[in-house]
Design a protein around this motif. Structure first.
Motif, PDB file in Angstrom:
ATOM      1  N   ALA A  28       3.857  18.679  -0.976  1.00 47.56           N
ATOM      2  CA  ALA A  28       2.554  18.707  -0.310  1.00 47.56           C
ATOM      3  C   ALA A  28       2.415  17.552   0.680  1.00 47.56           C
ATOM      4  CB  ALA A  28       1.436  18.656  -1.349  1.00 47.56           C
ATOM      5  N   VAL A  29       2.814  16.343   0.241  1.00 48.84           N
ATOM      6  CA  VAL A  29       2.717  15.193   1.151  1.00 48.84           C
ATOM      7  C   VAL A  29       3.594  15.432   2.381  1.00 48.84           C
ATOM      8  CG1 VAL A  29       3.189  12.725   1.410  1.00 48.84           C
ATOM      9  CG2 VAL A  29       2.245  13.577  -0.727  1.00 48.84           C
ATOM     10  N   GLU A  30       4.813  15.956   2.125  1.00 45.77           N
ATOM     11  CA  GLU A  30       5.731  16.203   3.223  1.00 45.77           C
ATOM     12  C   GLU A  30       5.165  17.266   4.167  1.00 45.77           C
ATOM     13  OE1 GLU A  30       9.742  16.934   1.909  1.00 45.77           O
ATOM     14  OE2 GLU A  30      10.286  17.695   3.891  1.00 45.77           O
ATOM     15  N   TYR A  31       4.566  18.307   3.579  1.00 43.59           N
ATOM     16  CA  TYR A  31       4.013  19.396   4.388  1.00 43.59           C
ATOM     17  C   TYR A  31       2.852  18.901   5.247  1.00 43.59           C
ATOM     18  CZ  TYR A  31       1.404  23.693   5.402  1.00 43.59           C
ATOM     19  OH  TYR A  31       0.716  24.705   6.029  1.00 43.59           O
ATOM     20  N   VAL A  83       0.793  19.513 -11.268  1.00 41.38           N
ATOM     21  CA  VAL A  83      -0.190  19.499 -10.182  1.00 41.38           C
ATOM     22  C   VAL A  83       0.358  20.236  -8.972  1.00 41.38           C
ATOM     23  CG1 VAL A  83      -1.571  18.032  -8.661  1.00 41.38           C
ATOM     24  CG2 VAL A  83      -1.007  17.250 -10.971  1.00 41.38           C
ATOM     25  N   ARG A  84      -0.423  21.190  -8.450  1.00 39.63           N
ATOM     26  CA  ARG A  84       0.007  21.906  -7.249  1.00 39.63           C
ATOM     27  C   ARG A  84      -1.023  21.712  -6.144  1.00 39.63           C
ATOM     28  NH1 ARG A  84       5.042  23.558  -7.774  1.00 39.63           N
ATOM     29  NH2 ARG A  84       4.764  25.347  -6.410  1.00 39.63           N
ATOM     30  N   VAL A  85      -0.542  21.359  -4.949  1.00 40.22           N
ATOM     31  CA  VAL A  85      -1.423  21.254  -3.792  1.00 40.22           C
ATOM     32  C   VAL A  85      -0.821  22.127  -2.700  1.00 40.22           C
ATOM     33  CG1 VAL A  85      -2.478  19.707  -2.108  1.00 40.22           C
ATOM     34  CG2 VAL A  85      -1.983  18.873  -4.412  1.00 40.22           C
ATOM     35  N   PHE A  86      -1.627  22.982  -2.093  1.00 45.18           N
ATOM     36  CA  PHE A  86      -1.106  23.947  -1.114  1.00 45.18           C
ATOM     37  C   PHE A  86       0.084  24.704  -1.690  1.00 45.18           C
ATOM     38  CE2 PHE A  86      -2.717  20.756   2.114  1.00 45.18           C
ATOM     39  CZ  PHE A  86      -3.836  21.500   2.447  1.00 45.18           C
ATOM     40  N   ASP A  87       0.009  25.019  -2.977  1.00 52.64           N
ATOM     41  CA  ASP A  87       1.084  25.786  -3.596  1.00 52.64           C
ATOM     42  C   ASP A  87       2.414  25.024  -3.627  1.00 52.64           C
ATOM     43  OD1 ASP A  87       1.629  28.019  -4.979  1.00 52.64           O
ATOM     44  OD2 ASP A  87       2.345  29.182  -3.249  1.00 52.64           O
ATOM     45  N   GLY A 125       0.820  -1.204   0.000  1.00 53.16           N
ATOM     46  CA  GLY A 125       0.000   0.000   0.000  1.00 53.16           C
ATOM     47  C   GLY A 125       0.855   1.256   0.000  1.00 53.16           C
ATOM     48  N   ILE A 126       1.888   1.258   0.836  1.00 48.60           N
ATOM     49  CA  ILE A 126       2.740   2.444   0.953  1.00 48.60           C
ATOM     50  C   ILE A 126       3.539   2.651  -0.335  1.00 48.60           C
ATOM     51  CG2 ILE A 126       4.694   3.420   2.219  1.00 48.60           C
ATOM     52  CD1 ILE A 126       3.556   1.912   4.706  1.00 48.60           C
ATOM     53  N   TRP A 127       3.988   1.550  -0.903  1.00 49.52           N
ATOM     54  CA  TRP A 127       4.721   1.630  -2.179  1.00 49.52           C
ATOM     55  C   TRP A 127       3.843   2.301  -3.236  1.00 49.52           C
ATOM     56  CZ3 TRP A 127       3.545  -0.481  -6.975  1.00 49.52           C
ATOM     57  CH2 TRP A 127       4.564  -0.386  -7.944  1.00 49.52           C
ATOM     58  N   ALA A 128       2.573   1.866  -3.301  1.00 46.39           N
ATOM     59  CA  ALA A 128       1.664   2.435  -4.306  1.00 46.39           C
ATOM     60  C   ALA A 128       1.470   3.930  -4.064  1.00 46.39           C
ATOM     61  CB  ALA A 128       0.320   1.700  -4.273  1.00 46.39           C
ATOM     62  N   LEU A 129       1.326   4.296  -2.800  1.00 44.75           N
ATOM     63  CA  LEU A 129       1.168   5.714  -2.478  1.00 44.75           C
ATOM     64  C   LEU A 129       2.427   6.498  -2.855  1.00 44.75           C
ATOM     65  CD1 LEU A 129      -1.026   7.430  -1.150  1.00 44.75           C
ATOM     66  CD2 LEU A 129       0.189   7.176   1.015  1.00 44.75           C
ATOM     67  N   GLY A 130       3.569   5.841  -2.761  1.00 43.60           N
ATOM     68  CA  GLY A 130       4.826   6.483  -3.123  1.00 43.60           C
ATOM     69  C   GLY A 130       4.866   6.896  -4.592  1.00 43.60           C
ATOM     70  N   LEU A 131       4.052   6.229  -5.395  1.00 44.52           N
ATOM     71  CA  LEU A 131       4.016   6.588  -6.815  1.00 44.52           C
ATOM     72  C   LEU A 131       3.542   8.031  -6.991  1.00 44.52           C
ATOM     73  CD1 LEU A 131       2.530   3.322  -8.368  1.00 44.52           C
ATOM     74  CD2 LEU A 131       4.933   3.992  -8.111  1.00 44.52           C
ATOM     75  N   VAL A 132       2.700   8.507  -6.070  1.00 43.35           N
ATOM     76  CA  VAL A 132       2.238   9.898  -6.142  1.00 43.35           C
ATOM     77  C   VAL A 132       3.445  10.837  -6.073  1.00 43.35           C
ATOM     78  CG1 VAL A 132       0.909  11.684  -4.959  1.00 43.35           C
ATOM     79  CG2 VAL A 132      -0.005   9.366  -5.138  1.00 43.35           C
ATOM     80  N   THR A 133       4.337  10.563  -5.116  1.00 42.17           N
ATOM     81  CA  THR A 133       5.543  11.372  -5.003  1.00 42.17           C
ATOM     82  C   THR A 133       6.412  11.227  -6.245  1.00 42.17           C
ATOM     83  OG1 THR A 133       5.665  11.371  -2.598  1.00 42.17           O
ATOM     84  CG2 THR A 133       7.733  11.584  -3.764  1.00 42.17           C
ATOM     85  N   ALA A 134       6.646   9.978  -6.651  1.00 40.27           N
ATOM     86  CA  ALA A 134       7.557   9.731  -7.766  1.00 40.27           C
ATOM     87  C   ALA A 134       7.039  10.378  -9.057  1.00 40.27           C
ATOM     88  CB  ALA A 134       7.754   8.225  -7.962  1.00 40.27           C
ATOM     89  N   LEU A 135       5.750  10.227  -9.319  1.00 40.51           N
ATOM     90  CA  LEU A 135       5.206  10.781 -10.559  1.00 40.51           C
ATOM     91  C   LEU A 135       4.970  12.284 -10.448  1.00 40.51           C
ATOM     92  CD1 LEU A 135       2.747   7.931 -11.599  1.00 40.51           C
ATOM     93  CD2 LEU A 135       5.132   8.288 -12.255  1.00 40.51           C
ATOM     94  N   GLY A 136       4.877  12.763  -9.200  1.00 42.75           N
ATOM     95  CA  GLY A 136       4.708  14.198  -8.991  1.00 42.75           C
ATOM     96  C   GLY A 136       5.883  15.001  -9.527  1.00 42.75           C
ATOM     97  N   PHE A 137       7.046  14.358  -9.659  1.00 44.89           N
ATOM     98  CA  PHE A 137       8.219  15.074 -10.162  1.00 44.89           C
ATOM     99  C   PHE A 137       8.235  15.164 -11.683  1.00 44.89           C
ATOM    100  CE2 PHE A 137      10.047  13.569  -6.056  1.00 44.89           C
ATOM    101  CZ  PHE A 137      10.254  14.827  -5.522  1.00 44.89           C
TER     102      PHE A 137
END
Ligand code: TRP
Length: 451
Positions: A384-387, A374-378, A356-368
């Motif tokens: 955004a995930v880190e914030y 895509v911008r979340v909270f600027d 599950g966590i690996w799959a969620l990590g794809l958000v970070t990886a593809l976010g680059f």
């Protein structure tokens, strides 16, 4: 009062100290601390940070360990046990849920960044054997971020390393790994620090990190320092609580908490005193480097310095090892929680949580790359995930933990767990944990969100 946890126990005081320091010492110390310090004005940030460690971090660390040791389960079930035993509102169980959610979010991007360190270690290993040098570090780092395949590959390798340890259990997995890896980490760090000294720029690094400039302290600096104190000490998401659940009864909580906080802070400062001299010696400007700081500026220096390539390899191995011993502490709470459901073995639970966590990590990886617009909270997705996780969820989780431990939990329990503090020491802990820490967290969160 239960003497043992169903998940296993640390075999000694040293084992706990290594495991908890292994959790605390991570990318937060070597990757995050230097760039936060340089983006937030150096000394101004560091002094606020040290204050946060003492006044907020230390008392909350004691609170997490004592709650964990009394509950002996994963965060959610520890909170369930503590609240039903004491007849307190079930609402407090939300602490465990926030913690678990934060662990999942943090590990999802932590593993991607852990993957960067493996990628760089691999690049320098190749260079050692004649591979092409990194002549334009900005371009190399940019190319890594632009490649979903490379990011996901190393993210997966990092996740597998983490799974390998956690699946083996507390004694055979976690304890064995930290006993091997932590001495290695200290050894490499000391070597790199010695090198920093040899550049003759330690003085400049020292004044950069320790010359206070209170004019620069604003809400952002305060929140970053507080968030970093939680992040670096692994507090606010019940990770240390989970490690506390495996702590034998006869070990002094204040002593181990103090030792772990001291180790973590020393490593962050030592890392700063190893990294900044190299940056200064090569005339680079650390300010505004952001998360890429060590990846884009240090390689410039590595090319020109004597023994630069083996140094670089040691540096990225250090980072990877530090990240590894931290990521196991992020995977342990959700794993323990799944095990407690009683349907799958530890191995199955580890795999389930990690997938599950690996799959969620794809958000970070593809976010680059794919989702870079895509911008979340600027912020970009990783930011955004880190914030959300470290600047918001950790302080909120920490606030609730502090209030619960100081004001809700029955005094016999907290005082019993902290017995060697004595009456005055316990009173001091209660003031710090019940008033000072929550007060500071509230003021800073308020300033940030509404100020
Ligand atoms: N403390 C680690 C670091 O400095 C990261 C980490 C591990 C963590 N476990 C955590 C952060 C729990 C927050 C909560 O890199």
């Amino acid at each position: 009062m239960q003497n043992n946890s169903i998940h296993g126990m640390w075999s000694s005081r040293l084992a706990f100290i290594l495991a908890a320091s292994g959790s605390a010492v991570g990318l937060g110390n070597i990757w995050r601390f230097p760039y936060l310090a340089s983006d937030n004005g150096g000394g101004a940030f560091v002094l606020v940070y040290l204050g946060c460690i003492l006044l907020v971090g230390l008392p909350i660390m004691a609170a997490e360990i004592l709650m964990g040791r009394h509950g002996r389960m994963s965060p959610v079930n520890t909170l369930r046990k503590l609240t039903s035993e004491g007849g307190h509102s079930k609402g407090w169980v939300v602490i465990g849920w926030i913690g678990m959610a934060a662990a999942v979010l943090i590990l999802s991007f932590y593993s991607v960044v852990g993957g960067w360190t493996l990628h760089y270690a691999w690049l320098y290993l190749q260079q050692l054997f004649g591979g092409a040098p990194i002549t334009d570090p900005g371009a190399t780092f940019g190319a890594l971020l632009a490649s979903p395949g490379t990011l996901v590959f190393w993210h997966s390798v990092f996740m597998l390393l983490t799974v390998g340890v956690v699946a083996m259990g507390v004694e055979k997995g976690l304890e064995r790994a930290v006993k091997l890896l932590m001495p290695l980490l200290f050894l490499i760090l000391l070597g790199l620090f010695a090198y920093g000294v040899s550049t003759g720029k330690v003085g400049q690094a020292f004044s950069f990190l320790f010359t206070p400039d209170f004019g620069k302290v604003d809400g952002n600096v305060l929140l970053a320092a507080l968030g970093q104190a939680f992040f670096s000490l692994s507090l606010g998401m019940c990770g240390i609580m989970t490690y506390g659940a495996y702590l034998p009864r006869d070990i002094s909580i204040p002593k181990v908490a103090g030792t772990v906080a001291l180790m973590d802070t020393s490593v962050a400062l030592l890392a700063g005193l190893a990294i900044f001299p190299v940056i200064f010696a090569f005339g680079l400007d650390p300010a505004g480097g952001g998360p890429g700081l060590i990846f884009t500026s240090l390689p410039l220096a590595f090319n020109d310095m004597p023994f630069g390539i083996p140094y670089a390899l040691a540096f990225f191995v250090l980072l990877a090892v530090a990240a590894w011993t931290s990521s196991i502490s992020l995977l342990e709470p959700p794993t323990a929680f799944i095990v407690e459901k009683g349907k799958v073995s530890r191995k199955g639970a580890t795999l389930l949580a990690a997938l599950g966590i690996w799959a969620l990590g794809l958000v970070t990886a593809l976010g680059f790359n794919v989702w870079s617009s895509v911008r979340v909270f600027d912020r970009d997705l990783q930011g955004a995930v880190e914030y959300i996780a470290s600047d918001l969820m950790l302080p909120i989780g920490g606030l609730l933990i502090a209030l619960f431990a100081a004001w809700v939990l029955r005094k016999e329990i907290s005082q019993g767990e902290l017995s060697d503090l004595g009456k005055t020491g316990f009173g001091l802990w209660k003031i710090l944990c019940g008033i000072v820490a929550p007060g500071l967290v509230l003021v800073i969160l308020y300033m940030k969100l509404f100020g």
